[in-house]
Design an enzyme around this catalytic site. Structure first.
Site, PDB file in Angstrom:
ATOM      1  N   ASP A 277       4.501  -4.777  -7.342  1.00  0.00           N
ATOM      2  CA  ASP A 277       3.835  -3.549  -6.867  1.00  0.00           C
ATOM      3  C   ASP A 277       4.375  -2.313  -7.576  1.00  0.00           C
ATOM      4  O   ASP A 277       3.811  -1.226  -7.426  1.00  0.00           O
ATOM      5  CB  ASP A 277       4.003  -3.390  -5.347  1.00  0.00           C
ATOM      6  N   ASN A 278       5.458  -2.468  -8.333  1.00  0.00           N
ATOM      7  CA  ASN A 278       5.999  -1.336  -9.086  1.00  0.00           C
ATOM      8  C   ASN A 278       5.681  -1.441 -10.571  1.00  0.00           C
ATOM      9  O   ASN A 278       6.251  -0.723 -11.380  1.00  0.00           O
ATOM     10  CB  ASN A 278       7.515  -1.247  -8.874  1.00  0.00           C
TER      11      ASN A 278
ATOM     12  N   ASP B  42       7.312   3.952 -10.655  1.00  0.00           N
ATOM     13  CA  ASP B  42       7.994   3.824  -9.382  1.00  0.00           C
ATOM     14  C   ASP B  42       9.509   3.776  -9.565  1.00  0.00           C
ATOM     15  O   ASP B  42      10.109   2.722  -9.759  1.00  0.00           O
ATOM     16  CB  ASP B  42       7.509   2.587  -8.609  1.00  0.00           C
TER      17      ASP B  42
ATOM     18  N   ARG C 288       3.655  13.262  -8.641  1.00  0.00           N
ATOM     19  CA  ARG C 288       3.684  12.351  -9.791  1.00  0.00           C
ATOM     20  C   ARG C 288       2.344  12.410 -10.522  1.00  0.00           C
ATOM     21  O   ARG C 288       1.283  12.473  -9.890  1.00  0.00           O
ATOM     22  CB  ARG C 288       3.945  10.937  -9.293  1.00  0.00           C
TER      23      ARG C 288
ATOM     24  N   GLY D  90       0.824  -1.216   0.000  1.00  0.00           N
ATOM     25  CA  GLY D  90       0.000   0.000   0.000  1.00  0.00           C
ATOM     26  C   GLY D  90       0.849   1.254   0.000  1.00  0.00           C
ATOM     27  O   GLY D  90       2.073   1.213   0.119  1.00  0.00           O
TER      28      GLY D  90
ATOM     29  N   GLY E 114       2.594   3.808   1.480  1.00  0.00           N
ATOM     30  CA  GLY E 114       3.120   4.092   2.813  1.00  0.00           C
ATOM     31  C   GLY E 114       3.575   5.529   2.972  1.00  0.00           C
ATOM     32  O   GLY E 114       3.843   5.993   4.080  1.00  0.00           O
ATOM     33  N   ARG E 115       3.714   6.207   1.849  1.00  0.00           N
ATOM     34  CA  ARG E 115       4.185   7.598   1.939  1.00  0.00           C
ATOM     35  C   ARG E 115       3.675   8.458   0.787  1.00  0.00           C
ATOM     36  O   ARG E 115       4.110   9.592   0.624  1.00  0.00           O
ATOM     37  CB  ARG E 115       5.699   7.627   1.944  1.00  0.00           C
TER      38      ARG E 115
ATOM     39  N   ARG F 130      -1.625  -0.864  -9.860  1.00  0.00           N
ATOM     40  CA  ARG F 130      -0.443  -1.703 -10.080  1.00  0.00           C
ATOM     41  C   ARG F 130      -0.870  -3.170 -10.195  1.00  0.00           C
ATOM     42  O   ARG F 130      -1.975  -3.524  -9.765  1.00  0.00           O
ATOM     43  CB  ARG F 130       0.497  -1.563  -8.868  1.00  0.00           C
TER      44      ARG F 130
ATOM     45  N   ASP G  36       8.731   6.335   7.750  1.00  0.00           N
ATOM     46  CA  ASP G  36       8.355   7.660   8.259  1.00  0.00           C
ATOM     47  C   ASP G  36       7.405   8.415   7.332  1.00  0.00           C
ATOM     48  O   ASP G  36       7.031   9.553   7.599  1.00  0.00           O
ATOM     49  CB  ASP G  36       9.616   8.501   8.518  1.00  0.00           C
TER      50      ASP G  36
HETATM   51  P1  AMP Z   1       9.164   1.280  -2.980  1.00  0.00           P
HETATM   52  O1  AMP Z   1      10.437   0.562  -2.687  1.00  0.00           O
HETATM   53  O2  AMP Z   1       9.310   2.783  -3.023  1.00  0.00           O
HETATM   54  O3  AMP Z   1       8.452   0.755  -4.158  1.00  0.00           O
HETATM   55  O4  AMP Z   1       8.238   1.026  -1.697  1.00  0.00           O
HETATM   56  C1  AMP Z   1       7.823  -0.238  -1.262  1.00  0.00           C
HETATM   57  C2  AMP Z   1       6.809  -0.068  -0.146  1.00  0.00           C
HETATM   58  O5  AMP Z   1       7.413   0.581   0.967  1.00  0.00           O
HETATM   59  C3  AMP Z   1       5.594   0.763  -0.503  1.00  0.00           C
HETATM   60  O6  AMP Z   1       4.502   0.232   0.179  1.00  0.00           O
HETATM   61  C4  AMP Z   1       5.955   2.118   0.024  1.00  0.00           C
HETATM   62  O7  AMP Z   1       4.836   2.917   0.293  1.00  0.00           O
HETATM   63  C5  AMP Z   1       6.708   1.753   1.305  1.00  0.00           C
HETATM   64  N1  AMP Z   1       7.661   2.784   1.707  1.00  0.00           N
HETATM   65  C6  AMP Z   1       8.860   3.083   1.136  1.00  0.00           C
HETATM   66  N2  AMP Z   1       9.469   4.079   1.795  1.00  0.00           N
HETATM   67  C7  AMP Z   1       8.660   4.435   2.821  1.00  0.00           C
HETATM   68  C8  AMP Z   1       8.745   5.400   3.880  1.00  0.00           C
HETATM   69  N3  AMP Z   1       9.792   6.211   3.998  1.00  0.00           N
HETATM   70  N4  AMP Z   1       7.705   5.455   4.743  1.00  0.00           N
HETATM   71  C9  AMP Z   1       6.657   4.647   4.621  1.00  0.00           C
HETATM   72  N5  AMP Z   1       6.519   3.714   3.677  1.00  0.00           N
HETATM   73  C10 AMP Z   1       7.502   3.608   2.772  1.00  0.00           C
HETATM   74 MG    MG Z   2       6.811   0.990  -5.014  1.00  0.00          MG
END
Ligand code: AMP
Ligand code: MG
Length: 486
Positions: free
Chosen positions: A252-253, A262, A176, A90, A92-93, A183, A125
């Site tokens: 997920d990407n 992503d 973005r 989901g 997360g940020r 996804r 965070d």
């Molecule tokens: P990503 O590697 O950017 O594709 O992220 C993978 C997952 O980690 C996704 O669910 C993001 O929302 C979550 N995520 C990555 N960085 C953070 C962060 N700093 N705080 C919260 N969730 C994160």
């Molecule tokens: Mg991602």
């Protein structure tokens, strides 16, 4: 042209309901300031480029202000990460602020990355750092300028807020744009949590909004999967032909639209290297340059698995089987163009493979080779690029074949050079160029990011005074280690 308060919003995804996303308000970052904006992305929203300089612009894209019509949402999805299934990921940020409907009637998702914690933040965070926000901005806009399908980036907003990664960094937000943020992992989430009604609701939404032509088919979901396979085959052919390495091809990407999506530790090849691994955290090389082709196929299979409650397995399998031949046809077509060839000959794939083998052995710059081959008449150009190869006997054999191949082409050599310069960029987003721009931005100077973005927005056109952006990397710039940390 519109002002910022004239945007018109839709909230189709939000209206699917709370099983798909939850409402979360952005958590502002302090002292927002514009780092860089993309005029061509602003045009997608009919925004006058001048509004990027208004204080309201930085306030909106740093979470301080919100449009009345926006309905900010964190989406739920899951996905296969490095081959293993993670049941819940989901946003997360990042938050889907809403869907802007432009004058042409297109819907553009506004997704604010780095907007603070959500129910999906796990240990994170909720923030994004300046470095990774600039990388996504430059990467997506550079791909778009090359003609490669990608999500877009409206702007990066910097701040004085502090976040901790390996060291202390500044928080930033990236806005973005994409026509959808759905996804592969969205479908996996509803499949593995055994929610067939929601899965079907999402399928119908995507079918209606993004694949309307498939609705007429007797098996609409299957037709849609076929289209998704086709779009991914074309996308990956572009990546391979232009040397783009995504770095984190987790499901997920992967966008349901078949666009590059992503951006993390991605890279464009400098020297050609089929085994190149751009993600420092990818120990096994799962997402190496040449593995992108089988991995895309694997990811499509993961999506197809999530569709098994709705479509017969045999039919799904047949749709998946389209991937490789379609990929090969697109790739061959793109590489022929890069070599200035207009007619197809049976041995063309062998010609391309021989060239890549010579490059691999020689450490030849992938971008500049094609550019230089189109700089001059064929004989002279071959002489110039020859200097970079190590196995000269092999290169000379290739040259001989290429010279003969060009002689069998219709038209003159001037035409070949013009065609090649139209498809072979002079400027490519090299990691070291991004790194230099990022270091300047971290020190408060945004001019380098802006200049690099501007150069890369016209990658095929030689630009006065910009020679520094068209060089091979210096020694320090060849071995930058880019990890998932962002
Ligand atoms: P990503 O590697 O950017 O594709 O992220 C993978 C997952 O980690 C996704 O669910 C993001 O929302 C979550 N995520 C990555 N960085 C953070 C962060 N700093 N705080 C919260 N969730 C994160
Ligand atoms: Mg991602």
């Amino acid at each position: 042209m519109k002002s910022l308060d004239q945007l018109s919003f839709d909230t189709r995804f939000a209206r699917l309901g709370d099983a798909f996303s939850v409402q979360v308000l952005p958590d502002p970052i302090a002292e927002p300031r514009l780092v860089v904006a993309s005029p061509s992305a602003m045009a997608l929203l009919d925004l006058d480029p001048a509004v990027a300089e208004q204080p309201l612009f930085a306030e909106l894209f740093s979470g301080h202000t919100l449009w009345d019509q926006a309905d900010p949402r964190a989406m739920v999805y899951s996905g296969h990460q490095f081959g293993g299934y993670t049941p819940r990921l989901g946003d997360g940020r990042g938050l889907l602020l809403g869907e802007v409907v432009n004058d042409a009637g297109e819907h553009w998702d506004l997704h604010l990355k780095g907007a603070g914690q959500t129910p999906f933040s796990r240990m994170g965070d909720g923030r994004a750092v300046l470095r990774s926000s600039i990388r996504e901005f430059l990467g997506s806009e550079a791909l778009h300028a090359l003609g490669i399908p990608s999500s877009r980036a409206l702007c990066v907003i910097g701040s004085s807020s502090v976040v901790w990664r390996e060291t202390q960094e500044r928080a930033a937000m990236l806005l973005r744009l994409a026509q959808s943020h759905v996804r592969f992992g969205h479908f996996e989430y509803f499949y593995y949590t055994k929610q067939p009604e929601q899965a079907q609701q999402l399928l119908d939404f995507v079918l209606h909004a993004y694949y309307p032509e498939c609705q007429q088919d007797s098996l609409p979901y299957l037709a849609m999967l076929r289209s998704i396979v086709e779009r991914n085959a074309e996308l990956i052919a572009y990546w391979q032909a232009y040397g783009f390495c995504h770095g984190v091809m987790n499901t997920d990407n992967m966008s349901i639209l078949g666009i590059t999506f992503d951006f993390g530790p991605y890279a464009f090849l400098d020297d050609f290297d089929a085994n190149f691994i751009c993600n420092h955290s990818d120990d096994q090389g799962r997402y190496s340059y040449s593995n992108q082709v089988p991995i895309a196929h694997w990811n499509l299979s993961a999506l197809a698995q999530a569709l098994t409650p709705f479509v017969e397995v045999q039919a799904l399998q047949e749709a998946l089987n389209l991937f490789l031949p379609l990929y090969q046809a697109h790739y061959l077509d793109l590489m022929r163009r890069r070599l200035g060839l207009t007619v197809a000959e049976d041995d063309d794939m062998a010609l391309i493979e021989q060239l890549l083998q010579c490059m691999q052995r020689g450490g030849v710059d992938y971008t500049l080779f094609f550019r230089h081959l189109g700089d001059q008449p064929v004989e002279a150009a071959l002489n110039v690029v020859r200097d970079d190869f190590v196995d000269l006997a092999a290169f000379d054999r290739w040259s001989e074949a290429y010279r003969a191949r060009c002689a069998r082409e219709p038209g003159n050599d001037q035409g070949r050079r013009e065609r090649m310069h139209a498809v072979n960029p002079l400027y490519i987003l090299r990691n070291y160029l991004a790194q230099q721009a990022i270091e300047a931005a971290e020190a408060g100077d945004y001019s380098k990011v802006r200049e690099l973005h501007s150069v890369l927005s016209r990658p095929f056109e030689e630009q006065a005074g910009m020679q520094a952006y068209a060089q091979r990397p210096p020694e320090w710039g060849k071995h930058l280690e880019i990890s998932c940390s962002s």
